[in-house]
Scaffold this motif. Structure first.
Motif, PDB file in Angstrom:
ATOM      1  N   SER A  43       3.764  -3.262   7.834  1.00 15.47           N
ATOM      2  CA  SER A  43       2.648  -2.329   7.925  1.00 15.47           C
ATOM      3  C   SER A  43       2.381  -1.867   9.351  1.00 15.47           C
ATOM      4  O   SER A  43       1.723  -0.847   9.550  1.00 15.47           O
ATOM      5  N   GLY A  44       2.882  -2.586  10.355  1.00  9.50           N
ATOM      6  CA  GLY A  44       2.722  -2.176  11.741  1.00  9.50           C
ATOM      7  C   GLY A  44       3.923  -1.473  12.325  1.00  9.50           C
ATOM      8  O   GLY A  44       4.021  -1.342  13.557  1.00  9.50           O
ATOM      9  N   ASN A  45       4.823  -1.000  11.463  1.00  6.10           N
ATOM     10  CA  ASN A  45       6.049  -0.366  11.958  1.00  6.10           C
ATOM     11  C   ASN A  45       5.773   0.931  12.726  1.00  6.10           C
ATOM     12  O   ASN A  45       6.528   1.279  13.631  1.00  6.10           O
ATOM     13  N   ASP A  46       4.720   1.667  12.368  1.00  8.46           N
ATOM     14  CA  ASP A  46       4.403   2.902  13.082  1.00  8.46           C
ATOM     15  C   ASP A  46       4.244   2.639  14.573  1.00  8.46           C
ATOM     16  O   ASP A  46       4.803   3.347  15.420  1.00  8.46           O
ATOM     17  N   TYR A  47       3.492   1.612  14.891  1.00  4.61           N
ATOM     18  CA  TYR A  47       3.226   1.306  16.290  1.00  4.61           C
ATOM     19  C   TYR A  47       4.490   0.819  17.001  1.00  4.61           C
ATOM     20  O   TYR A  47       4.715   1.151  18.171  1.00  4.61           O
ATOM     21  N   ARG A  48       5.294   0.031  16.301  1.00  3.42           N
ATOM     22  CA  ARG A  48       6.512  -0.481  16.935  1.00  3.42           C
ATOM     23  C   ARG A  48       7.502   0.644  17.220  1.00  3.42           C
ATOM     24  O   ARG A  48       8.167   0.645  18.260  1.00  3.42           O
ATOM     25  N   VAL A  66       6.819   3.869  17.718  1.00  2.60           N
ATOM     26  CA  VAL A  66       6.316   4.669  18.833  1.00  2.60           C
ATOM     27  C   VAL A  66       6.535   3.938  20.153  1.00  2.60           C
ATOM     28  O   VAL A  66       6.918   4.543  21.161  1.00  2.60           O
ATOM     29  N   LYS A  67       6.302   2.638  20.133  1.00  2.72           N
ATOM     30  CA  LYS A  67       6.525   1.849  21.347  1.00  2.72           C
ATOM     31  C   LYS A  67       7.985   1.916  21.781  1.00  2.72           C
ATOM     32  O   LYS A  67       8.302   2.060  22.968  1.00  2.72           O
ATOM     33  N   ARG A  68       8.901   1.851  20.806  1.00  2.00           N
ATOM     34  CA  ARG A  68      10.315   1.916  21.125  1.00  2.00           C
ATOM     35  C   ARG A  68      10.702   3.300  21.647  1.00  2.00           C
ATOM     36  O   ARG A  68      11.512   3.446  22.564  1.00  2.00           O
ATOM     37  N   ILE A  69      10.119   4.346  21.065  1.00  2.00           N
ATOM     38  CA  ILE A  69      10.406   5.710  21.525  1.00  2.00           C
ATOM     39  C   ILE A  69       9.902   5.912  22.954  1.00  2.00           C
ATOM     40  O   ILE A  69      10.599   6.478  23.802  1.00  2.00           O
ATOM     41  N   MET A  71      12.363  11.689  14.052  1.00  2.00           N
ATOM     42  CA  MET A  71      12.631  11.360  12.652  1.00  2.00           C
ATOM     43  C   MET A  71      12.581   9.859  12.430  1.00  2.00           C
ATOM     44  O   MET A  71      12.252   9.389  11.348  1.00  2.00           O
ATOM     45  N   GLU A  72      12.901   9.082  13.465  1.00  2.00           N
ATOM     46  CA  GLU A  72      12.802   7.633  13.329  1.00  2.00           C
ATOM     47  C   GLU A  72      11.355   7.223  13.088  1.00  2.00           C
ATOM     48  O   GLU A  72      11.071   6.371  12.250  1.00  2.00           O
ATOM     49  N   LEU A  73      10.450   7.843  13.802  1.00  2.00           N
ATOM     50  CA  LEU A  73       9.040   7.541  13.611  1.00  2.00           C
ATOM     51  C   LEU A  73       8.555   8.028  12.260  1.00  2.00           C
ATOM     52  O   LEU A  73       7.864   7.312  11.538  1.00  2.00           O
ATOM     53  N   GLN A  74       8.914   9.235  11.897  1.00  2.45           N
ATOM     54  CA  GLN A  74       8.357   9.827  10.697  1.00  2.45           C
ATOM     55  C   GLN A  74       8.937   9.232   9.428  1.00  2.45           C
ATOM     56  O   GLN A  74       8.283   9.195   8.404  1.00  2.45           O
ATOM     57  N   CYS A 123      -0.439  -5.131  16.649  1.00  2.00           N
ATOM     58  CA  CYS A 123       0.533  -4.115  17.066  1.00  2.00           C
ATOM     59  C   CYS A 123      -0.146  -2.991  17.844  1.00  2.00           C
ATOM     60  O   CYS A 123       0.419  -2.460  18.811  1.00  2.00           O
ATOM     61  N   ALA A 124      -1.356  -2.608  17.415  1.00  2.79           N
ATOM     62  CA  ALA A 124      -2.079  -1.558  18.130  1.00  2.79           C
ATOM     63  C   ALA A 124      -2.397  -1.990  19.551  1.00  2.79           C
ATOM     64  O   ALA A 124      -2.242  -1.214  20.508  1.00  2.79           O
ATOM     65  N   ARG A 125      -2.820  -3.217  19.733  1.00  2.00           N
ATOM     66  CA  ARG A 125      -3.117  -3.702  21.078  1.00  2.00           C
ATOM     67  C   ARG A 125      -1.860  -3.821  21.923  1.00  2.00           C
ATOM     68  O   ARG A 125      -1.891  -3.534  23.123  1.00  2.00           O
ATOM     69  N   HIS A 126      -0.768  -4.243  21.312  1.00  2.00           N
ATOM     70  CA  HIS A 126       0.514  -4.261  22.020  1.00  2.00           C
ATOM     71  C   HIS A 126       0.870  -2.853  22.499  1.00  2.00           C
ATOM     72  O   HIS A 126       1.314  -2.664  23.648  1.00  2.00           O
ATOM     73  N   LEU A 127       0.714  -1.879  21.618  1.00  2.00           N
ATOM     74  CA  LEU A 127       1.074  -0.503  21.960  1.00  2.00           C
ATOM     75  C   LEU A 127       0.195   0.028  23.088  1.00  2.00           C
ATOM     76  O   LEU A 127       0.688   0.666  24.027  1.00  2.00           O
ATOM     77  N   LEU A 128      -1.097  -0.231  23.025  1.00  2.00           N
ATOM     78  CA  LEU A 128      -1.998   0.261  24.066  1.00  2.00           C
ATOM     79  C   LEU A 128      -1.685  -0.375  25.417  1.00  2.00           C
ATOM     80  O   LEU A 128      -1.665   0.310  26.450  1.00  2.00           O
ATOM     81  N   GLU A 129      -1.446  -1.673  25.433  1.00  2.00           N
ATOM     82  CA  GLU A 129      -1.094  -2.333  26.685  1.00  2.00           C
ATOM     83  C   GLU A 129       0.241  -1.822  27.218  1.00  2.00           C
ATOM     84  O   GLU A 129       0.413  -1.623  28.429  1.00  2.00           O
ATOM     85  N   TYR A 130       1.170  -1.604  26.299  1.00  2.00           N
ATOM     86  CA  TYR A 130       2.481  -1.111  26.717  1.00  2.00           C
ATOM     87  C   TYR A 130       2.376   0.301  27.293  1.00  2.00           C
ATOM     88  O   TYR A 130       3.013   0.623  28.308  1.00  2.00           O
ATOM     89  N   CYS A 131       1.582   1.154  26.651  1.00  2.00           N
ATOM     90  CA  CYS A 131       1.423   2.519  27.146  1.00  2.00           C
ATOM     91  C   CYS A 131       0.745   2.531  28.511  1.00  2.00           C
ATOM     92  O   CYS A 131       1.124   3.309  29.397  1.00  2.00           O
ATOM     93  N   THR A 132      -0.253   1.696  28.684  1.00  2.00           N
ATOM     94  CA  THR A 132      -0.917   1.615  29.987  1.00  2.00           C
ATOM     95  C   THR A 132       0.062   1.180  31.073  1.00  2.00           C
ATOM     96  O   THR A 132       0.085   1.733  32.190  1.00  2.00           O
ATOM     97  N   LYS A 133       0.883   0.192  30.738  1.00  2.00           N
ATOM     98  CA  LYS A 133       1.862  -0.294  31.704  1.00  2.00           C
ATOM     99  C   LYS A 133       2.894   0.775  32.034  1.00  2.00           C
ATOM    100  O   LYS A 133       3.204   1.026  33.212  1.00  2.00           O
TER     101      LYS A 133
END
Length: 895
Positions: free
Chosen positions: A323-328, A330-333, A435-438, A717-727
């Protein structure tokens, strides 16, 4: 909403685990030791235990009952004289010649009186146990109508009460070709004394060389190798019809004139074959036979319970993790774009007019908004500025213009006048990332990022996928308190409908077809996509549309979609066919494995469609389901004359109405149907257990707690993504300033070749081991940080552990209380309590109760990243094309 409500009803109903109805099982064991001079022979018989019998020791390892074997007195061979009032067996009446009955095991034939009457007489004789064996003569009785009629004109055969058809014998196996009946010459039979003469008739009715065997067309189908006379005559030929006798274990029931408390000795039943075998030993040496009785052993804690516990926990973990694949994704992209030097495309754009040549003054500010290009305020990084966009601005959107310097870093050779064609090639990799995200699929685009493919081909290949993925992303539903209450009311209504109208077959069909679509989407579609990646020549199956569908917003149907759904529905239809045509489908290995696959797929799909964004809704839903279970299991028996609605529906209408002995012979009859659990559950057959059956876990016990665990997984996953984006935004900002400085210096020199080598600088090979050691050390640190975050700040893995413990406690309750347990009774307090306690300890309970802002921010990033990449791709396509020969030179550098 109605479809989802129906699915919720199925899942909630499956939370009530009911033990399947068992047939007549040979639960007792008789171990016979026969001593003949210096030779000791051991024989073991598995027999059924009477309902009125006293208990036997469990297993041979426990102190068992050992005794000698004895037969009844000659004056009372059937042991029925006491119940007929002819004799009274009491301890004071036992004479010396009968002393050997004390402590012995009596071997008594069936017939003459009830089973319980025989056991009571054996107990009065002082026997320690009684063995009652089946026989042919016990099936014939005198007709009560002619008992006192001794007139000379009365036909002796009319005084006999013949064995009933399909109760004691079977004349056909469903067709004439499988006939199990024969004709015996009447002259060779004797009925003197009435009603049956076993000494003369048994030779014609028993054994492979008997008259019945010679005249029966399908003697090999008669497993008992014995026949019973039906009373039907062929007077012209002087023949009597005989059919194959049933020889199975029976459930020796109670005698209504006696009480079960009167029987204090074990009472066991033997089949005709077992009785004949034991009688042959008694005739040889009756005084040298020792009998040992005990209950057949089986695993007290079956290994299948642990396997099902592991399966349930694993499916819950996987469904919530996915269920958290969307965030993962985007993080990978974002990581890819930053690694390839295109981080500014993610964290900043420029809304100025496109220049004809790269200009450091027109380079986009890293702090500008992803969608609107808002300047960054001093003191905040680019990602913080991005998150401050209001919802109104996000909906409004707007036109986006991107400078060429936003397409590639200024220090890249693609910023040359010939960069148009090459940038279009790089856009191919970005399209794959979108397309990987979508499509929620992992696409390895690193090998194809620089493949020279035309923009027209890219657009044609991805047009249908863009539309389909947008619909898929918008199909998820956020559950509110009103949804939870609606689901509860809808599930209750459906439960009453099934209880009164008994449409269980329709439920199975709906469930089978619903799960077939889930299997196609969760299992077959990724599997075929994986095969296509291994075999690129099959790519048209994934990229080409086989049918233009303008119905229900389906748009273009690709070949891979059609193949996936055909495979899924073929599997589901086969599963339904096996379920409807098999007597015991749960014993079919294909059936229960497929059922588990269907269940896992529907759980994963369900948790991807329905989402919680606050624990307030989760609390309402779980508590409502908990109360729902308690009411329909424990309260409804007081309303509906002792019948539990939940148990009745979960077992497809309750236990069979037919007699247990009859259903043991004819399980396919209508009165023997019922008692099978509805298929909305995981099942695993018991291992090394003669009783058979399966260990069960309802899908509702996975999905309902899984909604809360899925919320925890997405929050982490959302918190991981936000921290990763900030970094990464901070790193991109630093790199941008450094690249601007380098670009200014590079423009003053003409060392273009050196610039290209600097841009494409990659780590040296790891032949000296330095780079490999660095990767290992970095991976170890990353894993350690991930574990630390998961347990110190995260919620997902603590909830998974609490779920596993709650499910384990539920199975412990099953073994301690010897009956099925509602798993939600253990899972709801464990999961909800863990979530609330962790939130309280970390000071986040209020935020979790009303809905976390971190998920809102992360969802905004998920929506904007593909838009940003698509807008970038469109800008690249509209860039002026360079000269063809110069394009070939540039492309040659990257192929």
């Amino acid at each position: 909403m109605g479809v989802l409500g129906t699915l919720v009803f199925f899942l909630i109903t499956s939370t009530c685990l009911i033990k399947p109805i068992e047939g007549i099982l040979p639960k007792g064991t008789i171990e016979v030791l026969i001593r003949d001079e210096d030779v000791t022979t051991r024989r073991i018989y598995h027999v059924s235990i009477a309902k009125f019998s006293s208990s036997l020791p469990f297993g041979k390892a426990s102190p068992s009952l050992k005794s000698t074997l004895a037969i009844p007195p000659q004056r009372d061979p059937l042991l029925c004289n006491e119940i007929d009032g002819l004799v009274e067996y009491t301890p004071s009446s036992i004479i010396t010649e009968e002393d050997y009955y004390v402590g012995a095991t009596l071997l008594v034939p069936r017939g003459g009186c009830t089973f319980q009457a025989k056991a009571l007489a054996a107990q009065h004789l002082g026997a320690s146990s009684i063995l009652i064996y089946n026989n042919l003569s016990s099936r014939y009785n005198l007709n009560k109508t002619y008992e006192n009629n001794t007139g000379p004109s009365l036909d002796p055969l009319e005084q006999i009460s013949w064995p009933p058809n399909r109760n004691d014998y079977e004349c056909s196996r469903g067709s004439r070709a499988n006939s199990t009946s024969g004709w015996i010459p009447k002259a060779s039979l004797s009925f003197d004394p009435l009603p049956y003469n076993p000494h003369k008739n048994n030779a014609h009715l028993s054994g492979d060389k008997s008259t019945c065997a010679n005249t029966m067309p399908s003697w090999e189908s008669c497993t008992s190798a014995k026949c019973l006379l039906t009373g039907e005559e062929n007077r012209k030929k002087g023949l009597m019809r005989a059919c194959c006798a049933w020889d199975i274990h029976l459930s020796m029931g109670f005698d209504s004139t006696l009480t079960s408390s009167q029987i204090n000795i074990p009472s066991l039943f033997l089949t005709m074959k077992q009785g004949d075998d034991l009688l042959s030993a008694v005739k040889i040496s009756p005084s040298d036979i020792t009998v040992e009785l005990y209950e057949r052993s089986y695993p007290q804690v079956n290994a299948s319970s642990f396997l099902l516990w592991f399966l349930g926990t694993s499916v819950t973990w996987l469904a919530c993790f996915v269920s958290g694949n969307d965030y993962r994704i985007v993080k990978r992209i974002i990581g890819r774009e930053v690694k390839n030097g295109r981080g500014m495309m993610i964290f900043g754009v420029n809304t100025e007019t496109r220049p004809t040549a790269p200009n450091v003054n027109t380079a986009p500010a890293i702090g500008s908004n992803i969608m609107e290009g808002r300047p960054m305020v001093r003191g905040e990084n680019s990602f913080d500025a991005t998150m401050k966009l209001s919802a109104k601005e996000e909906v409004k959107g707007g036109a986006i213009t991107i400078s060429s310097s936003a397409v590639t870093p200024p220090s890249s050779p693609l910023s040359s006048p010939t960069a148009g064609s090459t940038s279009a090639v790089a856009a191919t990799g970005r399209t794959a990332q979108v397309m990987e995200l979508q499509n929620h699929l992992t696409v390895n685009s690193s090998n194809n990022a620089m493949a020279p493919e035309s923009n027209d081909a890219i657009n044609q290949r991805n047009q249908g996928q863009h539309q389909q993925s947008n619909q898929s992303n918008s199909s998820s539903l956020e559950i509110t308190v009103y949804h939870a209450l609606f689901f509860l009311v809808f599930a209750s209504a459906m439960l009453f409908i099934l209880f009164f109208f008994k449409i269980y077959a329709l439920v199975r069909i709906f469930y089978g077809f619903g799960c077939s679509g889930a299997v196609a989407q969760i299992l077959f579609s990724p599997f075929y996509s994986f095969l296509i990646r291994l075999a690129p020549f099959l790519s048209p199956l994934k990229n080409s549309a086989c049918l233009n569908v303008k119905f229900c917003d389906m748009n273009n149907l690709r070949y891979i979609d059609a193949l996936s759904f055909l495979s899924g529905y073929a599997l589901g239809i086969t599963w339904l066919y096996v379920g409807f045509t098999s007597t015991d489908p749960s014993s079919n290995i294909f059936y229960w494995i497929t059922q588990n696959i269907l269940g896992a797929s529907i759980c994963i799909l369900f948790l991807s469609l329905l989402r919680l964004n606050s624990i307030k809704v989760g609390t309402v839903l779980l508590v409502a389901a908990f109360v729902y279970d308690i009411f329909f299991v424990f309260i409804t028996p007081y309303i509906f004359r002792g019948e539990s609605i939940m148990i009745s529906v979960a077992t497809s209408g309750g236990p069979p109405a037919g007699d247990l002995d009859f259903c043991e012979k004819y399980p396919n009859e209508d009165e023997c149907q019922g008692g099978d659990p509805l298929p909305m559950l995981f099942a695993f057959p018991r291992i090394a257990d003669y009783r058979g059956g399966s260990v069960l876990l309802g899908l509702g016990d996975v999905v309902l707690p899984g909604l809360l665990i899925s919320f925890a997984a997405r929050l982490d996953c959302a918190r991981h993504l936000l921290e990763y984006c900030t970094k990464k935004a901070t790193e991109v900002s630093k790199d941008m300033r450094r690249q601007q400085h380098n670009h200014q210096r590079q423009r003053n020199s003409n060392e273009t070749a050196g610039l290209q080598n600097d841009e494409n600088d990659t780590p040296e090979d790891d032949s000296d081991g330095t780079f490999l050691e660095h990767c290992k050390r970095h991976t170890f640190i990353k894993i350690r940080q991930q574990i630390y975050f998961s347990f110190s700040k995260g919620y997902f893995y603590p909830l998974i552990i609490s779920y596993a413990l709650g499910l384990l406690f539920a199975y412990i309750g099953v073994y301690v209380m010897k009956k099925g347990q509602p798993a939600l009774l253990y899972l709801v307090p464990m999961n909800l309590g863990t979530m609330i306690c962790l939130g309280k300890m970390r000071g986040e309970l209020t935020d979790l109760w009303d809905g976390s802002n971190d998920i809102v921010k992360a969802d905004r990033v998920v929506r904007r990243v593909p838009r940003r990449l698509e807008a970038l791709e469109s800008a690249v396509e509209s860039a002026p094309a360079a000269e063809e020969d110069h394009d070939e030179v540039e492309l040659g550098q990257y192929t």
